[in-house]
Write a protein that holds these residues in place. Structure first.
Motif, mmCIF file in Angstrom:
data_model
loop_
_atom_site.group_PDB
_atom_site.id
_atom_site.type_symbol
_atom_site.label_atom_id
_atom_site.label_comp_id
_atom_site.label_asym_id
_atom_site.label_seq_id
_atom_site.Cartn_x
_atom_site.Cartn_y
_atom_site.Cartn_z
ATOM 1 N N GLY A 95 0.790 -1.223 0.000
ATOM 2 C CA GLY A 95 0.000 0.000 0.000
ATOM 3 C C GLY A 95 0.822 1.271 0.000
ATOM 4 O O GLY A 95 0.300 2.348 -0.286
ATOM 5 N N VAL A 96 2.118 1.156 0.308
ATOM 6 C CA VAL A 96 3.022 2.318 0.303
ATOM 7 C C VAL A 96 3.438 2.669 -1.127
ATOM 8 O O VAL A 96 3.927 3.769 -1.384
ATOM 9 C CB VAL A 96 4.265 2.016 1.175
ATOM 10 C CG1 VAL A 96 5.241 3.177 1.196
ATOM 11 C CG2 VAL A 96 3.835 1.675 2.597
ATOM 12 N N ILE A 97 3.226 1.753 -2.060
ATOM 13 C CA ILE A 97 3.638 1.970 -3.457
ATOM 14 C C ILE A 97 2.574 2.794 -4.178
ATOM 15 O O ILE A 97 1.384 2.480 -4.094
ATOM 16 C CB ILE A 97 3.815 0.612 -4.181
ATOM 17 C CG1 ILE A 97 4.806 -0.281 -3.431
ATOM 18 C CG2 ILE A 97 4.255 0.826 -5.625
ATOM 19 C CD1 ILE A 97 4.819 -1.713 -3.922
ATOM 20 N N PRO A 98 2.972 3.849 -4.907
ATOM 21 C CA PRO A 98 1.988 4.578 -5.723
ATOM 22 C C PRO A 98 1.457 3.692 -6.853
ATOM 23 O O PRO A 98 2.062 2.675 -7.201
ATOM 24 C CB PRO A 98 2.804 5.745 -6.297
ATOM 25 C CG PRO A 98 4.007 5.873 -5.415
ATOM 26 C CD PRO A 98 4.305 4.481 -4.936
ATOM 27 N N ARG A 99 0.320 4.092 -7.418
ATOM 28 C CA ARG A 99 -0.205 3.368 -8.582
ATOM 29 C C ARG A 99 0.816 3.393 -9.712
ATOM 30 O O ARG A 99 1.587 4.340 -9.850
ATOM 31 C CB ARG A 99 -1.519 3.990 -9.063
ATOM 32 C CG ARG A 99 -2.702 3.695 -8.158
ATOM 33 C CD ARG A 99 -3.971 4.342 -8.689
ATOM 34 N NE ARG A 99 -4.300 3.885 -10.025
ATOM 35 C CZ ARG A 99 -4.954 2.749 -10.302
ATOM 36 N NH1 ARG A 99 -5.333 1.959 -9.325
ATOM 37 N NH2 ARG A 99 -5.230 2.422 -11.548
ATOM 38 N N VAL A 100 0.816 2.343 -10.519
ATOM 39 C CA VAL A 100 1.791 2.244 -11.601
ATOM 40 C C VAL A 100 1.102 2.346 -12.959
ATOM 41 O O VAL A 100 -0.095 2.093 -13.093
ATOM 42 C CB VAL A 100 2.598 0.922 -11.530
ATOM 43 C CG1 VAL A 100 3.403 0.848 -10.257
ATOM 44 C CG2 VAL A 100 1.692 -0.289 -11.672
ATOM 45 N N ALA A 101 1.883 2.745 -13.944
ATOM 46 C CA ALA A 101 1.440 2.789 -15.339
ATOM 47 C C ALA A 101 2.586 2.283 -16.204
ATOM 48 O O ALA A 101 3.754 2.466 -15.858
ATOM 49 C CB ALA A 101 1.052 4.206 -15.740
ATOM 50 N N ILE A 102 2.257 1.637 -17.309
ATOM 51 C CA ILE A 102 3.276 1.155 -18.232
ATOM 52 C C ILE A 102 3.771 2.315 -19.085
ATOM 53 O O ILE A 102 2.987 3.079 -19.654
ATOM 54 C CB ILE A 102 2.722 0.039 -19.144
ATOM 55 C CG1 ILE A 102 2.384 -1.204 -18.314
ATOM 56 C CG2 ILE A 102 3.721 -0.312 -20.250
ATOM 57 C CD1 ILE A 102 3.571 -1.906 -17.692
ATOM 58 N N ASP A 103 5.084 2.460 -19.158
ATOM 59 C CA ASP A 103 5.701 3.469 -20.009
ATOM 60 C C ASP A 103 5.905 2.943 -21.424
ATOM 61 O O ASP A 103 5.639 3.618 -22.400
ATOM 62 C CB ASP A 103 7.069 3.877 -19.440
ATOM 63 C CG ASP A 103 7.027 5.237 -18.791
ATOM 64 O OD1 ASP A 103 5.971 5.879 -18.831
ATOM 65 O OD2 ASP A 103 8.053 5.659 -18.242
ATOM 66 N N ARG A 104 6.412 1.701 -21.484
ATOM 67 C CA ARG A 104 6.809 1.167 -22.791
ATOM 68 C C ARG A 104 6.964 -0.352 -22.713
ATOM 69 O O ARG A 104 7.366 -0.882 -21.687
ATOM 70 C CB ARG A 104 8.138 1.799 -23.190
ATOM 71 C CG ARG A 104 8.629 1.467 -24.574
ATOM 72 C CD ARG A 104 9.923 2.206 -24.836
ATOM 73 N NE ARG A 104 10.360 1.997 -26.198
ATOM 74 C CZ ARG A 104 11.554 2.329 -26.656
ATOM 75 N NH1 ARG A 104 12.432 2.884 -25.856
ATOM 76 N NH2 ARG A 104 11.890 2.116 -27.912
#
Length: 199
Positions: free
Chosen positions: A174-183
């Protein structure tokens, strides 16, 4: 200070003493650790106070724990085996080998990662023998490539992954921010380089 190793960059910070201070700008080594400094040089025998750049350390710990999530989930859902990684402040990349890389869906991996982040799973550290690791179905790395030593530092993400690792990690997902794929980039037969960032 954490030295560069295992795909994770080094800590930075400050050393200070009665008559001076210096910045720690690089840390290297395994058996002997070397701190590259900028500023005053303390005399041998000087008592030195060390202060790690905690925002940088936290960011890299978040990125590294997210890498464990990505590697474990890519293995769980697509049989992907992580064969390399480079943890970064802004982006992190993972090289994953697949039997059928065309089946891999990056957007689904991100959804699985963000679900695990939201679930706030505990991240624990302990020490285990190679035999204990070999008998644990949650271990997803190729254990034939690591040396047979008495004990390994192990990172366990509750119900998701068990992995021998010497890097820095957060205490819960829960300490990790949401992630998004860059490439997502092809790196040869069956291999993809997946890069992610926080959003």
């Amino acid at each position: 200070f954490y030295p560069t190793g295992g795909g994770q960059p080094h800590d930075t910070g400050l050393m200070s003493w009665k008559d001076g201070q210096c910045r720690v700008i690089d840390v290297k080594g395994r058996n002997e650790v070397f701190h590259l400094i900028d500023g005053d040089i303390p005399l041998i025998g000087t008592a030195v106070d060390c202060s790690i750049d905690t925002p940088r350390r936290l960011r890299l710990a978040q990125m590294h724990t997210a890498q464990h999530l990505a590697s474990a989930l890519a293995h769980e859902y697509w049989g992907g085996v992580t064969v390399g990684n480079q943890i970064g402040i802004e982006t992190t990349r993972i090289d994953i080998q697949f039997e059928d890389r065309d089946s891999f869906v990056a957007e689904e991996l991100v959804d699985y990662m963000n679900d695990a982040i939201k679930a706030n799973y505990q991240v624990k550290m302990d020490n285990r023998s190679l035999e204990q690791l070999k008998s644990d179905s949650m271990v997803r790395i190729d254990l034939s490539r690591i040396p047979d030593v008495d004990s390994f530092r192990v990172i366990e993400i509750e119900s998701i992954d068990v992995c021998p690792c010497a890097g820095t990690h957060v205490e819960s997902t829960g300490v990790i921010p949401r992630v998004a794929i860059d490439r997502v980039k092809s790196k040869g037969a069956g291999k993809l380089r997946v890069s992610y960032r926080f959003c």
